[in-house]
Write a protein that holds these residues in place. Structure first.
Motif, PDB file in Angstrom:
ATOM      1  N   GLU A   2       0.687  -1.390   0.270  1.00 55.09           N
ATOM      2  CA  GLU A   2       0.031   0.088  -0.293  1.00 55.09           C
ATOM      3  C   GLU A   2       0.224   1.061  -0.461  1.00 55.09           C
ATOM      4  OE1 GLU A   2      -3.467   2.633   0.176  1.00 55.09           O
ATOM      5  OE2 GLU A   2      -3.395   0.487  -0.772  1.00 55.09           O
ATOM      6  N   THR A  59       0.598   4.373  -3.165  1.00 56.51           N
ATOM      7  CA  THR A  59       0.259   5.313  -2.720  1.00 56.51           C
ATOM      8  C   THR A  59       1.261   6.636  -2.968  1.00 56.51           C
ATOM      9  OG1 THR A  59      -0.850   5.100  -0.300  1.00 56.51           O
ATOM     10  CG2 THR A  59      -0.028   7.332  -0.522  1.00 56.51           C
ATOM     11  N   ASN A 116       1.264   9.003  -5.956  1.00 53.34           N
ATOM     12  CA  ASN A 116       1.394  11.132  -5.638  1.00 53.34           C
ATOM     13  C   ASN A 116       2.754  11.256  -6.103  1.00 53.34           C
ATOM     14  OD1 ASN A 116      -0.980  11.452  -4.341  1.00 53.34           O
ATOM     15  ND2 ASN A 116      -1.026   8.958  -3.545  1.00 53.34           N
TER      16      ASN A 116
END
Length: 340
Positions: A104, A108, A112
Motif C-alpha cells: 500500500e 500510494t 503521488n
C-alpha cells in the motif's frame, strides 16, 4: 488499491513456509505494475526499491515475511463488519498484514509522484516461521538503506521493540553400550537433568528441556536424545558461560558413567539492542508524534527477521504489523480486525 484489498489478496494465497512461490509471484507482479525496481528474487524472498524523490531524506527499508504458520489447511476468507476470519486454515495475518502495508505504501507513493521521500527499500522474506531462513539467505548487500523497520510485532499501534532475545538450541545424544557400561542411558539422562537444576541460571533466562526420547537396539543398548533451549535478553557472549556449564554437566556424566555423549549447539536467532538515540528510533518517534499516536516501547519474547538484520549490521526496529489491531481466538477461528 486500499490496504485491505492487498491484505485480502495476500491471505487468499496459501503460503506456508517453503511454499511461498505463488505469493512471491503476486508481489512481483504488483511491484512491476508500479515500476518498483526489483533488486532480488530468490528462495529467500524479494527485495525492491523506490528511488528517492528528495535526497535530503534518509534511505529506509521495510520488512515483512510472506510465509505463514499452517495447520495444513488453506484459509477460507470471511469478512464481516471489518472482521476477517478463516474457518479452516490459519488466516495468516502474521505477517501478511505487514506485507499489505508495504504494498500500500508503494502504491500510494507511486500514485503521488510529488510526495517527497528518500530511497525506500522493501524486503519480503520467506521461511520466517521456521527460523528466519529467508532473511538469512537474502543478499542484503544490494540495500542502500542502513536502517529500517520490521513490520511483524504484535501489540497496539505505536508500540515498538528495541531489544531482542538470544535463543540457543542444544542437542545431546547419550549412547549406552552394555559391553562398556551397565548403567541405563535413561538413568544417565535423569541424573544429568537433576544436576542441571544446580546450574545457577539468571532469573531472566529461560531454560527448559524441550524434547526427551530414547530408543533401544536389538542388543539392548540404549540411545537417549535430549534437546534444551536457552533464551535471554542478553548478548550471546553473556549467555556462553551458561551454555558451557550445561555442556560440562553432560560430558562429566559421560565420563562418570562410561557412556558416549555427543553434543552440539546452534543459535536460532541472535539478540539485539538499539539505543534510544539511534536515528531509526528518533525518526519513528517523530512520525508517531505527527500522527498523534502514542509511542511505547515493549518487549516480546521470540525472534523475527529483525534479529537477523541487526546481526548483519542493519539497524532494524521491531515494529507493529501496522494494520493489525487485535487477534481473537473463538471457536478455534483466528480473527483479525483491521483499521481501515
Amino acid at each position: 488499491m486500499a490496504v485491505s484489498h492487498f491484505f485480502e489478496n495476500l491471505i487468499q494465497i496459501y503460503s506456508p513456509s517453503y511454499q511461498e512461490a505463488e505469493v512471491l509471484d503476486y508481489i512481483e507482479k504488483e511491484l512491476k505494475k508500479r515500476n518498483a525496481e526489483l533488486l532480488v528474487r530468490s528462495s529467500g524472498g524479494i527485495i525492491a526499491r523506490l528511488k528517492a524523490t528528495d535526497n535530503h531524506f534518509p534511505a529506509i527499508f521495510f520488512n515483512a515475511h510472506v510465509d505463514t504458520a499452517s495447520n495444513g489447511k488453506k484459509p477460507q476468507l470471511k469478512e464481516e463488519d471489518g472482521l476477517y476470519s478463516s474457518e479452516t486454515g490459519f488466516l495468516g495475518a502474521d505477517d501478511k498484514a505487514g506485507a499489505a502495508c508495504m504494498l500500500e505504501l508503494i502504491d500510494t507513493l507511486q500514485a503521488n509522484p510529488s510526495a517527497k521521500h528518500g530511497t525506500l527499500e522493501f524486503i519480503f522474506s520467506t521461511q520466517e516461521e521456521v527460523g528466519m531462513l529467508g532473511a538469512k539467505m537474502l543478499d542484503l548487500s544490494v540495500l542502500t538503506a542502513r536502517f529500517g523497520y520490521s513490520l511483524d510485532a504484535p501489540g497496539e499501534v505505536g508500540t515498538f521493540q528495541l531489544f531482542g532475545e538470544t535463543h540457543l538450541v542444544l542437542d545431546f545424544t547419550i549412547i549406552q553400550d552394555f559391553k562398556k557400561s551397565h548403567i541405563s542411558a535413561i538413568n544417565v539422562a535423569r541424573s544429568v537433568i537433576h544436576k542441571l537444576k544446580q546450574v545457577h541460571f539468571p532469573q531472566s533466562m529461560t531454560h527448559e528441556v524441550k524434547e526427551f526420547k530414547g530408543t533401544t537396539d536389538s542388543l539392548g543398548s540404549e540411545t537417549v536424545f535430549i534437546q534444551m533451549e536457552l533464551a535471554a535478553f542478553m548478548p550471546l557472549e553473556e549467555i556462553m558461560p551458561y551454555l558451557e556449564e550445561v555442556k560440562q554437566v553432560f560430558f562429566e556424566s559421560g565420563i562418570k558413567y562410561d557412556v558416549e555423549i555427543l553434543g552440539e549447539s546452534h543459535v536460532t536467532y541472535p539478540g539485539f539492542a538499539i539505543t534510544e538515540r539511534n536515528h531509526s528510533v528518533v525518526l519513528l518517534k517523530q512520525a508517531l508524534r505527527r500522527l498523534k499516536w502514542p509511542a511505547r516501547e515493549v518487549q516480546y519474547t521470540g525472534g523475527s527477521d529483525a534479529s537477523v538484520f541487526n546481526e548483519r549490521g542493519l539497524t532494524t526496529v521491531y515494529y507493529l504489523r501496522a494494520i493489525k489491531i487485535r487477534i481473537r481466538r473463538k471457536n478455534k477461528f483466528l480473527k483479525v480486525r483491521l483499521k481501515r
